[in-house]
Scaffold this active site. Structure first.
Site, short mmCIF file in Angstrom:
data_model
loop_
_atom_site.label_atom_id
_atom_site.label_comp_id
_atom_site.label_asym_id
_atom_site.label_seq_id
_atom_site.Cartn_x
_atom_site.Cartn_y
_atom_site.Cartn_z
N GLY A 188 -31.67 -11.14 1.56
CA GLY A 188 -30.44 -10.57 1.29
C GLY A 188 -29.86 -10.52 2.77
O GLY A 188 -30.43 -10.80 3.96
N ASP A 222 -33.23 -12.78 -3.76
CA ASP A 222 -34.77 -12.96 -4.75
C ASP A 222 -35.24 -11.74 -5.41
O ASP A 222 -35.88 -11.90 -6.40
CB ASP A 222 -35.68 -13.51 -3.46
CG ASP A 222 -35.86 -12.61 -2.24
OD1 ASP A 222 -35.37 -11.54 -2.33
OD2 ASP A 222 -36.44 -13.13 -1.28
#
Length: 487
Positions: free
Chosen positions: A77, A236
């Site tokens: 991120g 993810d």
């Protein structure tokens, strides 16, 4: 029917891989196509991601994968690239471990106080978050923001390279601390407070939205078919969430990789005063779900310790390190995994010893003692985070699902079961890749909903089960952990 091929491109903080998933209507098979390193690069004093090299690896993965029908990209991120009006990358994305955000939290809170900031975004405050990276740019390099037309987070940037389409997928946007937690739109309040230009922020699309076909130039140059690119959960963690094989609505999860993310799944964000005090984050998941969680420095501590010892001439496998930790006495000393000193790359063993000395604990001398300190500290921090989640949700969770690479570490799983006093179900280890493929299947209508996807995981993977051992020793150790860390 012929099996549907879904190519997962999964980028972690230390490496990437291409995984080809095939679904024949009943079973899901995953085959590794390619692995490649993801090594950041210092230029001067700035730490960059080598995104052009990563896109070279993407194209090699497309070549090697053979036939596939869709492609999905997930990454870590907060990090981003900036494009000019012609769609050209202005510079390589800067790594979240770069020093440019030092002091930016305090600067941000002068513009928007901490508590209303949290109520607006529902994000855990960390200096690495996109909001504070952009504030650093505004104060240190305003000319770069002036030249920029569009900001694309890392998975969206790769999708743009593949298709030419500019958009922001919801899950990755929710890592920025710039998203309204309730409406899932860019927050005007935050953008105004930080004086960030609105033109930078592209339209937001839901998780599992088709982006478009591969660029004609890519298809012609590589000789590959025109597969559909899907905006899976770009973060993810949210791909891994789709793969948690839970059978009930109420469960705890631990996505355990370089970072550890421990939390639960909610139907709406939790931005209560207690959640603010606990500094927990709300991330958007598939189907409007919210992952309510704590970010914890995870296997990075072991990864960086291993790398340091390799530099010193001793190459240990992770199995070797686990064995050394097993042989050491438990609960002798602790560190707070999230102490800022452990964030940068470097001498983690030396920093652990310094922490223990500063807190008047026995200083670990041998490799086994040092590793046991890290293992015990992670398990205790997981207990701390689990209790915070339970206080905020007013629920008690009996089970904890560990997914990701940490699910392979039997010692860490057993210690976590003991520390949290919860049954641990470990697996799947390839949760991110599996979830990425599942979201592609949801996007193309091969699976009906999230429950359908998780049922497919349960049919395919048998998790390892770790039953907690209730001992007074564990409770006493936890109290010492709280004392020495000041939590």
């Amino acid at each position: 029917m012929s099996a549907l091929g879904c190519l997962c491109l999964d980028f972690g903080a230390s490496g990437g891989r291409a995984i080809l998933g095939r679904f024949d209507g009943e079973r899901l098979a995953l085959d590794e196509v390619r692995r490649f390193p993801n090594d950041p690069v210092f230029v001067g004093d700035t730490l960059y991601w080598d995104v052009l090299r990563l896109f070279y690896e993407v194209q090699q993965s497309l070549l090697q994968a053979g036939r596939f029908d869709s492609v999905g990209v997930d990454t870590w991120g907060v990090d981003f690239g900036l494009l000019d009006r012609g769609g050209r990358l202005l510079e390589n994305p800067v790594h979240y471990r770069d020093a440019r955000t030092a002091g930016m939290l305090e600067q941000a809170f002068l513009r928007l106080p901490r508590e209303p900031f949290y109520r607006e975004t529902g994000n855990q405050f960390m200096e690495i978050n996109t909001a504070f990276q952009l504030l650093a740019l505004r104060e240190q390099r305003p000319e770069l923001l002036e030249a920029a037309d569009t900001l694309l987070l890392m998975p969206d940037l790769i999708n743009f390279f593949l298709t030419g389409e500019k958009q922001a997928e919801t899950s990755i946007a929710s890592t920025t601390q710039l998203l309204d937690a309730r409406t899932h739109t860019w927050s005007d309040r935050v953008l105004d407070a930080l004086e960030l230009p609105r033109r930078l922020f592209p339209p937001i699309v839901p998780t599992a939205t088709p982006v478009g076909p591969l660029r004609v130039s890519i298809r012609e140059r590589l000789g590959v078919i025109g597969a559909q690119v899907v905006a899976v959960a770009g973060h993810d963690t949210q791909c891994a969430m789709a793969c948690v094989p839970a059978q009930t609505e109420d469960f705890l999860f631990l996505s355990c990789g370089t970072w550890s993310l421990l939390g639960t799944e909610l139907s709406e964000p939790c931005v209560s005063p207690e959640a603010y005090r606990c500094n927990l984050t709300n991330e958007c998941g598939y189907g409007g779900k919210t992952s309510f969680l704590k970010n914890i420095i995870g296997l990075w501590l072991l990864q960086e310790t291993r790398r340091r010892w390799q530099q010193e001439g001793e190459a240990l496998s992770y199995a070797d390190m686990e064995a050394l930790a097993r042989g050491a006495k438990p609960y002798v000393c602790f560190v707070d995994p999230d102490d800022p000193r452990f964030v940068p790359a470097g001498d983690i063993p030396g920093r652990v010893r310094a922490y223990c000395a500063e807190t008047n604990q026995p200083v670990p001398e041998s490799k086994g003692q040092l590793l046991r300190c890290l293992y015990d500290s992670l398990a205790m921090k997981y207990r701390y985070a689990a209790r915070q989640v339970e206080r905020c949700t007013h629920k008690r969770y009996d089970a904890l699902h560990i997914v990701g690479g940490g699910a392979r570490d039997a010692l860490l799983c057993a210690l976590t079961a003991d520390a949290c006093q919860k049954t641990v179900y470990a697996g799947p280890a390839e949760a991110t890749a599996c979830g990425n493929v599942l979201l592609q299947l949801l996007a193309c209508g091969q699976l009906r909903d999230l429950a359908d996807a998780r049922a497919l995981v349960r049919a395919s993977v048998r998790p390892a089960v770790f039953t907690p051992q209730a001992t007074a020793q564990v409770d006493a150790a936890y109290e010492r952990f709280l004392e020495v860390t000041g939590l």
